[in-house]
Write an enzyme that holds these catalytic residues in place. Structure first.
Site, short mmCIF file in Angstrom:
data_model
loop_
_atom_site.label_atom_id
_atom_site.label_comp_id
_atom_site.label_asym_id
_atom_site.label_seq_id
_atom_site.Cartn_x
_atom_site.Cartn_y
_atom_site.Cartn_z
CB SER A 1 3.85 -0.33 -8.80
OG SER A 1 2.90 -1.00 -9.31
CB THR A 2 1.41 -3.04 -3.87
OG1 THR A 2 2.59 -3.45 -3.13
CG2 THR A 2 0.93 -4.31 -4.66
CG ASN A 3 4.97 -0.38 -0.99
OD1 ASN A 3 4.09 -0.93 -0.62
ND2 ASN A 3 6.20 -0.82 -0.92
CB THR B 1 -23.26 27.09 30.95
OG1 THR B 1 -23.79 27.34 32.20
CG2 THR B 1 -22.99 28.35 29.85
CB SER C 1 -39.42 11.25 13.83
OG SER C 1 -40.37 12.06 12.66
#
Length: 190
Positions: A12-14, A59, A190
């Site tokens: 049932s891996t799918n 812009t 920073s």
């Protein structure tokens, strides 16, 4: 069945793997939605706080027209709000599962009612409102919900990166950058 014919029995891996990934995704997205809400609220508060702070709109880094810093932060808040809505839509699709479809979606070798039974049990233990796909063959083949989720996450990443880059540019300096805002330092240097 003949002993040699039960090759796919229990395979049932799918259906199990995609369902497990979907459950994990729902929980991860819940955390992301909460974090995005916090960020949206922070941007909205700054929009109000900075509503009277004039700055130059640009812009392509060229001076354009005046605007307020509040308008800029309001735009960030709206971007996050829109992306939260897209993410909430995408995660709804992830709630549809194919658990119980077995190998190719036919439910072969599974008892009658198995898909609904395991969906109900999984919903109970996860607290999620999972839905069994209407067509398990299609659901076993389809990865559209994952593709949509990936696209929405990419959209969010691009927009967050843009907002961060804007803030970093606006805080550049102190002598040779724009220096329009002052971000608190987060680490030494920073």
């Amino acid at each position: 069945l003949h002993p040699n014919e039960d090759v796919n029995l229990g395979q049932s891996t799918n259906d199990v793997y995609p369902t497990a990934v979907k459950v994990a995704t729902v929980f991860a997205v819940r955390g992301l939605l909460r974090a995005m809400s916090v960020l949206q609220d922070a941007f909205a508060r700054k929009a109000v706080e900075f509503r009277d702070v004039l700055k130059m709109g640009r812009t392509q880094l060229q001076d354009a027209v005046p605007m307020t810093l509040g308008q800029e932060f309001s735009a960030y808040a709206v971007m996050i709000e829109e992306d939260r809505s897209r993410l909430a839509e995408a995660v709804e699709l992830i709630h549809e599962i194919n658990l119980g479809a077995t190998a190719i979606g036919t439910g072969l070798n599974a008892p009658v009612g198995y898909a609904e039974s395991v969906r109900r049990h999984l919903s109970e233990i996860t607290g999620l409102q999972l839905v069994t796909a209407a067509n398990l063959v299609e659901a076993t083949q389809d990865c559209g919900a994952f593709v949509q989720m990936s696209g929405v996450l990419k959209r969010i990443a691009v927009k967050l990166s843009k907002s961060c880059n804007d803030l970093r540019l606006l805080s550049s300096g102190p002598r040779a950058g724009l220096g329009e805002i002052n971000l608190p330092p987060v680490q030494a240097g920073s």
